[in-house]
Design a protein around this motif. Structure first.
Motif, short mmCIF file in Angstrom:
data_model
loop_
_atom_site.label_atom_id
_atom_site.label_comp_id
_atom_site.label_asym_id
_atom_site.label_seq_id
_atom_site.Cartn_x
_atom_site.Cartn_y
_atom_site.Cartn_z
N ALA A 243 -17.60 23.07 9.95
CA ALA A 243 -17.53 22.54 11.31
C ALA A 243 -16.74 21.23 11.38
O ALA A 243 -16.13 20.93 12.38
N ILE A 244 -16.75 20.47 10.29
CA ILE A 244 -16.09 19.16 10.32
C ILE A 244 -14.59 19.27 10.12
O ILE A 244 -13.81 18.56 10.73
N LEU A 245 -14.19 20.19 9.23
CA LEU A 245 -12.80 20.13 8.78
C LEU A 245 -11.82 20.79 9.72
O LEU A 245 -12.18 21.62 10.54
N ARG A 246 -10.57 20.36 9.55
CA ARG A 246 -9.53 20.85 10.46
C ARG A 246 -8.88 22.12 9.91
O ARG A 246 -9.01 22.43 8.72
N PHE A 247 -8.14 22.79 10.76
CA PHE A 247 -7.37 23.94 10.34
C PHE A 247 -6.36 23.47 9.28
O PHE A 247 -5.74 22.44 9.45
N GLY A 248 -6.23 24.20 8.20
CA GLY A 248 -5.28 23.78 7.16
C GLY A 248 -5.99 23.12 5.99
O GLY A 248 -5.44 23.03 4.90
N ASP A 249 -7.22 22.65 6.21
CA ASP A 249 -8.00 22.12 5.09
C ASP A 249 -8.72 23.28 4.43
O ASP A 249 -9.06 24.26 5.09
N ASP A 250 -8.93 23.18 3.11
CA ASP A 250 -9.66 24.24 2.41
C ASP A 250 -11.03 23.73 1.99
O ASP A 250 -11.16 22.59 1.56
N GLY A 256 -23.01 26.55 -8.08
CA GLY A 256 -24.20 25.70 -7.97
C GLY A 256 -24.16 24.86 -6.71
O GLY A 256 -23.96 25.39 -5.61
N ASP A 257 -24.31 23.57 -6.86
CA ASP A 257 -24.32 22.69 -5.68
C ASP A 257 -23.04 21.87 -5.61
O ASP A 257 -23.02 20.79 -5.09
N GLU A 258 -21.95 22.42 -6.20
CA GLU A 258 -20.68 21.69 -6.17
C GLU A 258 -19.69 22.33 -5.19
O GLU A 258 -19.48 23.55 -5.22
N PHE A 259 -19.11 21.49 -4.37
CA PHE A 259 -18.12 21.96 -3.39
C PHE A 259 -16.83 21.17 -3.58
O PHE A 259 -16.84 20.09 -4.17
N ALA A 260 -15.73 21.72 -3.09
CA ALA A 260 -14.47 20.98 -3.11
C ALA A 260 -13.81 21.07 -1.75
O ALA A 260 -13.90 22.10 -1.08
N LEU A 261 -13.16 19.99 -1.35
CA LEU A 261 -12.38 19.99 -0.12
C LEU A 261 -10.94 19.68 -0.50
O LEU A 261 -10.70 18.76 -1.29
N ILE A 262 -10.00 20.46 0.01
CA ILE A 262 -8.60 20.10 -0.15
C ILE A 262 -8.12 19.70 1.23
O ILE A 262 -8.01 20.54 2.12
N LEU A 263 -7.92 18.41 1.43
CA LEU A 263 -7.56 17.91 2.76
C LEU A 263 -6.06 17.70 2.82
O LEU A 263 -5.48 17.06 1.95
N SER A 264 -5.44 18.28 3.84
CA SER A 264 -3.99 18.14 3.94
C SER A 264 -3.64 17.06 4.96
O SER A 264 -4.44 16.72 5.82
N ALA A 265 -2.43 16.53 4.79
CA ALA A 265 -1.88 15.54 5.74
C ALA A 265 -2.89 14.46 6.13
O ALA A 265 -3.24 14.28 7.29
N VAL A 266 -3.37 13.76 5.12
CA VAL A 266 -4.24 12.61 5.38
C VAL A 266 -3.31 11.45 5.71
O VAL A 266 -2.43 11.13 4.92
N GLN A 267 -3.48 10.84 6.87
CA GLN A 267 -2.50 9.82 7.26
C GLN A 267 -2.51 8.61 6.34
O GLN A 267 -1.49 8.20 5.82
N ASP A 268 -3.68 8.02 6.15
CA ASP A 268 -3.78 6.86 5.28
C ASP A 268 -5.21 6.78 4.75
O ASP A 268 -6.06 7.59 5.10
N ARG A 269 -5.40 5.80 3.91
CA ARG A 269 -6.70 5.67 3.26
C ARG A 269 -7.83 5.49 4.28
O ARG A 269 -8.92 6.05 4.12
N ASP A 270 -7.54 4.74 5.36
CA ASP A 270 -8.58 4.51 6.37
C ASP A 270 -9.00 5.81 7.04
O ASP A 270 -10.18 6.07 7.23
N THR A 271 -7.98 6.63 7.37
CA THR A 271 -8.28 7.91 8.02
C THR A 271 -9.13 8.76 7.08
O THR A 271 -10.12 9.38 7.49
N LEU A 272 -8.72 8.79 5.82
CA LEU A 272 -9.45 9.59 4.85
C LEU A 272 -10.89 9.11 4.75
O LEU A 272 -11.83 9.91 4.76
N GLU A 273 -11.05 7.80 4.68
CA GLU A 273 -12.41 7.27 4.56
C GLU A 273 -13.25 7.62 5.77
O GLU A 273 -14.44 7.91 5.64
#
Ligand code: C2E
Ligand code: CA
Ligand code: CA
Length: 610
Positions: A243-250, A256-273
């Motif tokens: 529900a949180i992630l945008r189209f294009g993110d994986d 187990g209880d491990e997940f991974a997110l591949i986030l595309s086109a992160v503008q800058d560190r602040d946005t990512l945070e």
């Protein structure tokens, strides 16, 4: 009707058409008009049929063909060619460009190079001797065309709808690439997906991020509420992430209880945070499960691409390392990979390789640090310390011993140090010197090794050293180990053999007096950190005093480490401490220096120090 069966029937139809044509000729000669019959067959058949002459102009097409390509077939005449029909169908979106492995071509907007290349390829295939071509239709169906070229130059094409087959194929691929519980992609596609994103970001610019998530205390949910509840918990976490992630993110579940997110086109560190903050707060919303209220929390390890690297496997290692650090800091921490971490990893990797080689090539040496009687300064013995000179530099044991323990080489390393120490001892005895007791350090893994005591016995025999000349130093923490039964058993065997046991770094670990009672320890070594506080920190002086009196009241002797000054020695002497070791008397000595030392302090067989 299965598609295979369909194709067989299509073949049969082609054969029949051909036979009918031939027969038609014959029949015409017989004055019978079979042309109408042939036309009827083609008109009636439910699958698309089309034929072109040797100049590729349209000869016939049936209603099923016209129904499949209504726009391309809007105007047909004798000059309509395969190419015009094909181009019209593509432009109208009746046919969707695909790559050879049936993937829909990305970026295939009309007029794009990619699409033009694909059209050219299809035309070439058509003009060749004919064959099989799979086509994706604008309405989602898949057609498989079989084309056959007649001797006259005419071409006939018959299509089969293979949508069902395609669906089954997609389902199978989906099953191997997805986690059945959450429906998320699974680990098998991680590196491919990541590499794809890295390459794309390198081409187009911009930054992407790989985030590894680890649920905090998931095991407790599983243990306390049961596996079914654990599954529900994971499904809900997956749903919230989606529900949180945008189209294009994986989003992937790695297991187990491990997940991974591949986030595309992160503008800058602040946005990512702020994205990661949203992940945290959304995941942490109230979740009611089996009438328990839970708030899922995650530890996160993050690395950026292409900033931190352009290789998916490397990035995975980096993010994993950051996650490890986040976990170590406890709770829901977020840790970013950085250049320091990378250098540290690299250095450690290099160290591991170099250490393996050093062990194989016998490059691990031994230095002996003298121990002396605090009361009268006479020589009492040595502590053997591992030494490694790598590319001209001394690598400190505090760097390589923990690595050797981690990668399972400490047993081998410990044995080398022991053997070299005994060999030096033999040399000293042969030279008429009185080396006293030599203490070697033993790590937990060595003591747990079932043949440690046997190995010690064998080496003592081999170098003809009496067991009372050997001491084994263990740290308190060895006794805290869960498999301490094995350790205790080993220590008792050594004791029976006549080898002395010293408890190293005493006071820094967490062992209790009850641990001390269980093992046959002869000596306590007061840690250097307390000795260095003598004359400086009253609390250290209290500890030193307490350890000496404790040891004596238990009938054990005391060795003080790190005796650096006369002030230290006098203080220890007043307490009645037995033995000292430190720079006041000598640094650890290598090679013949230890021989020279013994000779200089008069520790010879005649001196009878032993
Ligand atoms: P440790 O067993 O406590 O060894 C004493 C350390 O204190 C040695 O450091 C020694 O050089 C240093 N030292 C001795 N006197 C003084 C002094 O007066 N002042 C100061 N500042 N330091 C002094 P080293 O050789 O760097 O060894 C560090 C640690 O590495 C050892 O601590 C021990 O835990 C480990 N180690 C060394 N060799 C071996 C080995 O063969 N096997 C195992 N398992 N551990 C070893
Ligand atoms: Ca030691
Ligand atoms: Ca020590």
């Amino acid at each position: 009707m299965s598609s295979k069966q369909g194709e067989v029937e299509k073949d049969e139809l082609l054969r029949q058409l051909h036979a009918t044509q031939t027969q038609l000729e014959r029949e015409r000669r017989r004055g019978c008009d079979l042309e109408a019959l042939l036309g009827d067959i083609v008109e009636t058949i439910g699958d698309p049929v089309v034929a072109f002459d040797s100049d590729d102009r349209l000869l016939i097409c049936n209603p099923a063909f016209r129904k499949t390509f209504p726009i391309a077939c809007a105007t047909l005449d004798r000059d309509t060619t395969f190419e015009t029909l094909f181009r019209r169908a593509v432009e109208a979106g009746e046919i969707v460009p695909t790559s050879s492995d049936d993937e829909v071509l990305a970026g295939s907007t009309p007029g794009s190079d990619c699409q033009e290349a694909w059209i050219a390829q299809c035309l070439k295939m058509h003009r060749s001797y004919g064959g099989i071509l799979t086509q994706k239709m604008g309405d989602g169906r898949w057609l498989r065309w079989r084309e056959r070229c007649h001797m006259s130059g005419n071409r006939v094409g018959v299509a089969t709808d293979i949508s069902a087959l395609k669906e089954a194929q997609t389902l199978i691929v989906n099953q191997t690439e997805h986690d059945p519980l959450t429906g998320l992609l699974n680990r098998t596609v991680l590196l491919d997906r990541l590499q794809m994103q890295i390459d794309q970001h390198r081409r187009a610019g911009g930054t992407g991020a790989l985030v590894l998530l680890d649920l905090v205390k998931f095991k407790e949910v599983n243990d306390q509420l049961g596996h079914a509840a654990g599954d529900e918990y994971l499904v809900e976490v997956a749903r919230r992430l989606k529900a949180i992630l945008r189209f294009g993110d994986d989003i992937l579940r790695l297991g187990g209880d491990e997940f991974a997110l591949i986030l595309s086109a992160v503008q800058d560190r602040d946005t990512l945070e702020s994205v990661l903050k949203r992940v945290r707060t959304t995941l942490g919303e109230r979740l009611e499960l089996r009438s328990h209220v839970l708030r899922p929390a995650v530890a996160m390890g993050v690395c950026l691409f292409p900033e931190h690297g352009a290789d998916a496997a490397d990035l995975m290692k980096f993010a994993d390392n950051a996650l490890y650090l986040a976990r170590q800091q406890g709770g829901e921490r977020l840790c970013f990979f950085n250049a320091n971490l990378r250098d540290g990893l690299q250095r450690r990797g290099n160290l591991v390789e170099a250490l393996r080689a050093a062990l194989e090539q016998g490059q691990i040496g031994v230095a002996l640090q003298p121990q002396f009687s605090i009361a009268d300064g006479r020589h009492a013995g040595f502590e053997a310390l591992a030494r490694w000179t790598h590319e001209g530099y001394e690598v400190p044991p505090t760097d390589f011993i923990p690595v050797a323990e981690e990668i399972g080489l400490i047993v081998q390393l410990g044995q080398i140090v022991l053997e070299k120490s005994l060999a030096i001892l033999r040399g000293m005895l042969d030279a008429g010197l009185a080396p006293g007791v030599v203490a070697v350090n033993a790590a937990a893994a060595q003591l747990k090794h079932p043949y440690f005591a046997d190995m010690v016995t064998r080496l003592l025999n081999e170098y003809d050293i009496p067991p009372y000349m050997l001491e084994v130093e263990i740290t308190e923490n060895v006794l805290l180990d869960r498999s301490s039964v094995q350790v205790e058993w080993c220590l008792h065997s050594l004791k029976e053999l006549g080898v002395a046991i010293a408890l190293d770094d005493f006071g820094t670990g967490h062992a209790s007096l009850s641990h001390l009672k269980r093992v046959p320890v002869d000596r306590l070594k007061i840690d250097r950190s307390f000795v260095s506080g003598i004359g400086q920190r009253p609390e250290d002086e209290v500890i030193v005093r307490t350890v000496v009196s404790l040891a004596h009241s238990l009938g054990k002797t005391v060795v003080a480490e790190g005796v650096e000054s006369e002030e230290h020695r006098v203080f220890l002497c007043d307490l009645g401490c037995d033995v000292g070791q430190g720079y006041l008397i000598s640094q650890p000595l290598r090679g013949t220096d230890a021989h020279l030392y013994l000779a200089s302090v008069g520790a010879t067989a005649q001196g009878a120090v032993v």
